[in-house]
Design an enzyme around this catalytic site. Sequence first.
Site, PDB file in Angstrom:
ATOM      1  N   LYS A 190      44.585  38.826  36.382  1.00  0.00           N
ATOM      2  CA  LYS A 190      44.523  39.805  37.469  1.00  0.00           C
ATOM      3  C   LYS A 190      45.696  39.504  38.399  1.00  0.00           C
ATOM      4  CE  LYS A 190      40.613  41.036  39.403  1.00  0.00           C
ATOM      5  NZ  LYS A 190      39.400  41.130  40.244  1.00  0.00           N
ATOM      6  N   GLU A 202      37.465  46.234  45.105  1.00  0.00           N
ATOM      7  CA  GLU A 202      38.073  46.143  43.779  1.00  0.00           C
ATOM      8  C   GLU A 202      37.628  47.298  42.884  1.00  0.00           C
ATOM      9  OE1 GLU A 202      38.815  41.658  42.573  1.00  0.00           O
ATOM     10  OE2 GLU A 202      36.753  41.954  43.264  1.00  0.00           O
ATOM     11  N   GLU A 240      35.960  37.554  32.712  1.00  0.00           N
ATOM     12  CA  GLU A 240      35.408  36.784  31.601  1.00  0.00           C
ATOM     13  C   GLU A 240      34.596  37.692  30.674  1.00  0.00           C
ATOM     14  OE1 GLU A 240      35.349  35.989  34.808  1.00  0.00           O
ATOM     15  OE2 GLU A 240      35.457  33.821  35.111  1.00  0.00           O
TER      16      GLU A 240
END
Length: 117
Positions: free
Chosen positions: A99, A21, A72
């Site tokens: 996402k 990622e 978050e």
Amino acid sequence: MGRILLENIKLFGFHGCLPEEKYIGSHYTINIEVELDFCKASVDDDLSKTINYVDLYYIVKEEMNINSKLIEHLAQRIIKRIKKYKKPLIKYTKVKICKENPPLQGNVDRVCVILDD
């Protein structure tokens, strides 16, 4: 009281806990809701008495460029920046970050977090 909404901001970022990622990145959709008293702005037609939504967009864009493991955490940073921007005017802030196509072992369109303050 009134609300300013920025809906479906589409940005690309490198947020997540998985190593890939941080290199591949992902598409994100962000929604912002800010509550404030813009009665004076609506009567006086004066931008200085409200919040400029262009500035809100740039706050989101700048924070998206700072990598986080958790969306978050990203949502919390965005809220802090917005509240700092025009502290006395803002009564409530809500951020929703999604996402798109998360790296899960299943068919999931998106995963989202909602944070309000």
